[in-house]
Design a protein around this motif. Structure first.
Motif, PDB file in Angstrom:
ATOM      1  N   LEU A 111     107.819   7.935 -70.353  1.00  0.00           N
ATOM      2  CA  LEU A 111     108.726   9.080 -70.400  1.00  0.00           C
ATOM      3  C   LEU A 111     107.985  10.369 -70.039  1.00  0.00           C
ATOM      4  O   LEU A 111     108.453  11.163 -69.222  1.00  0.00           O
ATOM      5  CB  LEU A 111     109.352   9.198 -71.784  1.00  0.00           C
ATOM      6  N   LEU A 112     106.809  10.557 -70.635  1.00  0.00           N
ATOM      7  CA  LEU A 112     106.019  11.762 -70.337  1.00  0.00           C
ATOM      8  C   LEU A 112     105.583  11.795 -68.880  1.00  0.00           C
ATOM      9  O   LEU A 112     105.582  12.852 -68.253  1.00  0.00           O
ATOM     10  CB  LEU A 112     104.799  11.846 -71.259  1.00  0.00           C
ATOM     11  N   LEU A 113     105.230  10.657 -68.334  1.00  0.00           N
ATOM     12  CA  LEU A 113     104.840  10.612 -66.929  1.00  0.00           C
ATOM     13  C   LEU A 113     106.013  11.021 -66.037  1.00  0.00           C
ATOM     14  O   LEU A 113     105.851  11.830 -65.118  1.00  0.00           O
ATOM     15  CB  LEU A 113     104.344   9.221 -66.552  1.00  0.00           C
ATOM     16  N   SER A 114     107.189  10.506 -66.327  1.00  0.00           N
ATOM     17  CA  SER A 114     108.382  10.885 -65.570  1.00  0.00           C
ATOM     18  C   SER A 114     108.652  12.382 -65.703  1.00  0.00           C
ATOM     19  O   SER A 114     108.992  13.066 -64.726  1.00  0.00           O
ATOM     20  CB  SER A 114     109.580  10.071 -66.072  1.00  0.00           C
ATOM     21  N   TYR A 115     108.476  12.905 -66.904  1.00  0.00           N
ATOM     22  CA  TYR A 115     108.654  14.334 -67.153  1.00  0.00           C
ATOM     23  C   TYR A 115     107.673  15.151 -66.303  1.00  0.00           C
ATOM     24  O   TYR A 115     108.049  16.134 -65.670  1.00  0.00           O
ATOM     25  CB  TYR A 115     108.454  14.626 -68.645  1.00  0.00           C
ATOM     26  N   TYR A 116     106.406  14.744 -66.294  1.00  0.00           N
ATOM     27  CA  TYR A 116     105.396  15.463 -65.505  1.00  0.00           C
ATOM     28  C   TYR A 116     105.659  15.352 -64.006  1.00  0.00           C
ATOM     29  O   TYR A 116     105.428  16.308 -63.259  1.00  0.00           O
ATOM     30  CB  TYR A 116     103.979  14.986 -65.846  1.00  0.00           C
ATOM     31  N   GLN A 117     106.148  14.207 -63.552  1.00  0.00           N
ATOM     32  CA  GLN A 117     106.495  14.082 -62.133  1.00  0.00           C
ATOM     33  C   GLN A 117     107.544  15.119 -61.760  1.00  0.00           C
ATOM     34  O   GLN A 117     107.402  15.834 -60.760  1.00  0.00           O
ATOM     35  CB  GLN A 117     107.024  12.674 -61.823  1.00  0.00           C
ATOM     36  N   ASP A 118     108.580  15.219 -62.566  1.00  0.00           N
ATOM     37  CA  ASP A 118     109.639  16.201 -62.310  1.00  0.00           C
ATOM     38  C   ASP A 118     109.098  17.624 -62.368  1.00  0.00           C
ATOM     39  O   ASP A 118     109.390  18.456 -61.506  1.00  0.00           O
ATOM     40  CB  ASP A 118     110.776  16.061 -63.330  1.00  0.00           C
ATOM     41  N   THR A 119     108.305  17.905 -63.387  1.00  0.00           N
ATOM     42  CA  THR A 119     107.788  19.256 -63.613  1.00  0.00           C
ATOM     43  C   THR A 119     106.837  19.680 -62.504  1.00  0.00           C
ATOM     44  O   THR A 119     106.948  20.789 -61.961  1.00  0.00           O
ATOM     45  CB  THR A 119     107.082  19.335 -64.977  1.00  0.00           C
ATOM     46  N   LEU A 120     105.897  18.814 -62.141  1.00  0.00           N
ATOM     47  CA  LEU A 120     104.920  19.157 -61.096  1.00  0.00           C
ATOM     48  C   LEU A 120     105.594  19.337 -59.736  1.00  0.00           C
ATOM     49  O   LEU A 120     105.129  20.133 -58.922  1.00  0.00           O
ATOM     50  CB  LEU A 120     103.819  18.105 -61.018  1.00  0.00           C
ATOM     51  N   ASN A 121     106.681  18.636 -59.505  1.00  0.00           N
ATOM     52  CA  ASN A 121     107.409  18.794 -58.238  1.00  0.00           C
ATOM     53  C   ASN A 121     108.108  20.143 -58.126  1.00  0.00           C
ATOM     54  O   ASN A 121     108.517  20.543 -57.049  1.00  0.00           O
ATOM     55  CB  ASN A 121     108.420  17.663 -58.050  1.00  0.00           C
ATOM     56  N   GLN A 122     108.239  20.858 -59.234  1.00  0.00           N
ATOM     57  CA  GLN A 122     108.901  22.160 -59.222  1.00  0.00           C
ATOM     58  C   GLN A 122     107.931  23.340 -59.150  1.00  0.00           C
ATOM     59  O   GLN A 122     108.356  24.483 -59.031  1.00  0.00           O
ATOM     60  CB  GLN A 122     109.776  22.302 -60.464  1.00  0.00           C
ATOM     61  N   ILE A 123     106.633  23.075 -59.212  1.00  0.00           N
ATOM     62  CA  ILE A 123     105.641  24.146 -59.234  1.00  0.00           C
ATOM     63  C   ILE A 123     105.270  24.549 -57.808  1.00  0.00           C
ATOM     64  O   ILE A 123     105.071  23.697 -56.946  1.00  0.00           O
ATOM     65  CB  ILE A 123     104.370  23.703 -60.003  1.00  0.00           C
ATOM     66  N   ASP A 124     105.146  25.842 -57.587  1.00  0.00           N
ATOM     67  CA  ASP A 124     104.661  26.360 -56.303  1.00  0.00           C
ATOM     68  C   ASP A 124     103.133  26.430 -56.377  1.00  0.00           C
ATOM     69  O   ASP A 124     102.572  27.351 -56.961  1.00  0.00           O
ATOM     70  CB  ASP A 124     105.248  27.739 -56.023  1.00  0.00           C
ATOM     71  N   CYS A 142      90.545  18.761 -71.536  1.00  0.00           N
ATOM     72  CA  CYS A 142      90.662  18.527 -72.973  1.00  0.00           C
ATOM     73  C   CYS A 142      92.024  19.023 -73.424  1.00  0.00           C
ATOM     74  O   CYS A 142      92.378  20.168 -73.181  1.00  0.00           O
ATOM     75  CB  CYS A 142      89.570  19.283 -73.723  1.00  0.00           C
ATOM     76  N   SER A 143      92.775  18.143 -74.070  1.00  0.00           N
ATOM     77  CA  SER A 143      94.074  18.599 -74.523  1.00  0.00           C
ATOM     78  C   SER A 143      94.336  18.130 -75.938  1.00  0.00           C
ATOM     79  O   SER A 143      93.802  17.120 -76.388  1.00  0.00           O
ATOM     80  CB  SER A 143      95.169  18.145 -73.562  1.00  0.00           C
ATOM     81  N   ASN A 144      95.142  18.880 -76.633  1.00  0.00           N
ATOM     82  CA  ASN A 144      95.518  18.544 -78.004  1.00  0.00           C
ATOM     83  C   ASN A 144      96.818  17.759 -78.041  1.00  0.00           C
ATOM     84  O   ASN A 144      97.230  17.301 -79.094  1.00  0.00           O
ATOM     85  CB  ASN A 144      95.672  19.831 -78.832  1.00  0.00           C
ATOM     86  N   LYS A 145      97.457  17.639 -76.903  1.00  0.00           N
ATOM     87  CA  LYS A 145      98.726  16.935 -76.813  1.00  0.00           C
ATOM     88  C   LYS A 145      98.515  15.675 -75.972  1.00  0.00           C
ATOM     89  O   LYS A 145      97.605  15.630 -75.158  1.00  0.00           O
ATOM     90  CB  LYS A 145      99.780  17.851 -76.187  1.00  0.00           C
ATOM     91  N   PRO A 146      99.376  14.682 -76.128  1.00  0.00           N
ATOM     92  CA  PRO A 146      99.175  13.412 -75.411  1.00  0.00           C
ATOM     93  C   PRO A 146      99.607  13.463 -73.941  1.00  0.00           C
ATOM     94  O   PRO A 146     100.557  12.799 -73.528  1.00  0.00           O
ATOM     95  CB  PRO A 146     100.021  12.421 -76.214  1.00  0.00           C
ATOM     96  N   VAL A 147      98.882  14.227 -73.148  1.00  0.00           N
ATOM     97  CA  VAL A 147      99.161  14.301 -71.707  1.00  0.00           C
ATOM     98  C   VAL A 147      98.736  12.963 -71.098  1.00  0.00           C
ATOM     99  O   VAL A 147      97.588  12.551 -71.262  1.00  0.00           O
ATOM    100  CB  VAL A 147      98.381  15.461 -71.047  1.00  0.00           C
TER     101      VAL A 147
END
Length: 171
Positions: free
Chosen positions: A102-115, A129-134
Motif C-alpha cells: 500500500l505504501l509503495l503504491s502511495y509513493y508511486q502516485d506521490t512521486l509522479n506528482q512532484i516536479d 534515515c527515517s523514523n517512519k516505515p518508508v
C-alpha cells in the motif's frame, strides 16, 4: 579565544530529498478477509456478503487501506473487489496486499506528482534515515526520478553520505 564552529552542511548548496516528508498523514489500516471466512479458509458467498454488509465501514474514513488474507485460503478473484466496493466510499486509497504494498503504491502516485526540475543540476542527498516505515522500493523510485535532474546524488545524512550518482559533464 575559542575558534568559531562553522556548520559547513548548513552553508552548503546540498539539497535534501527526504521521502519521509511525503509519508501519508492519513491512518494506514489493513483488512484481513480471513476474518470473514469459515474457519479462516472457506468463503461461503452468502455469509461473506452478509459479513461485509454488517461491517462498520465508517472506521476507514479517509484512511489508506490494504486488503489481504492472512491464511492460505484459495479465494475467488472477486473477493478483494467486493471488499473494495464497500470500502470505496470511505477510504482515500485502497490496495490489495500488505501495508508495505500500500505504501509503495502511495509513493508511486506521490512521486509522479512532484516536479523534480527544481533539482536541476543540484547536488542532492537522498535522506536515508527515517523514523517512519518508508518502503525500500520508494528509494528506488525516488532515485529514478532524481537522476535526470541532479548534478550528483548521495544517500544518507550530510555527515556520512554514500555517493550514488554523478552526472557526466556535457562537452
Amino acid at each position: 579565544m575559542a575558534e568559531e564552529i562553522i556548520n559547513k552542511v548548513a552553508n552548503s548548496v546540498l539539497e535534501v530529498f527526504d521521502l519521509e516528508d511525503y509519508f501519508p498523514k492519513q491512518p494506514i489500516l489493513s483488512i484481513d478477509v480471513s476474518n470473514w471466512l469459515v474457519e479462516g479458509f472457506l468463503l461461503k458467498e452468502k455469509e461473506f456478503r452478509e459479513s461485509l454488509k454488517n461491517h462498520d465501514w465508517s472506521q476507514y474514513k479517509d484512511a489508506l487501506v490494504s486488503i489481504y488474507c492472512s491464511t492460505d485460503a484459495i479465494l475467488p478473484a472477486w473477493t478483494f473487489a467486493l471488499v473494495t466496493v464497500y470500502l470505496q466510499p470511505f477510504a482515500s486509497k485502497i490496495s490489495s496486499g500488505t501495508k508495505n504494498d500500500l505504501l509503495l503504491s502511495y509513493y508511486q502516485d506521490t512521486l509522479n506528482q512532484i516536479d523534480f526540475s527544481k533539482y536541476n543540476q543540484k547536488p542532492l542527498i537522498l535522506k536515508g534515515c527515517s523514523n517512519k516505515p518508508v518502503p525500500q522500493e520508494a528509494y528506488v523510485l525516488a532515485i529514478q526520478k532524481l537522476i535526470p535532474f541532479a548534478k550528483s546524488i548521495m544517500f544518507g545524512e550530510a555527515c556520512s553520505a554514500v555517493p550514488l550518482y554523478k552526472s557526466i559533464k556535457k562537452q
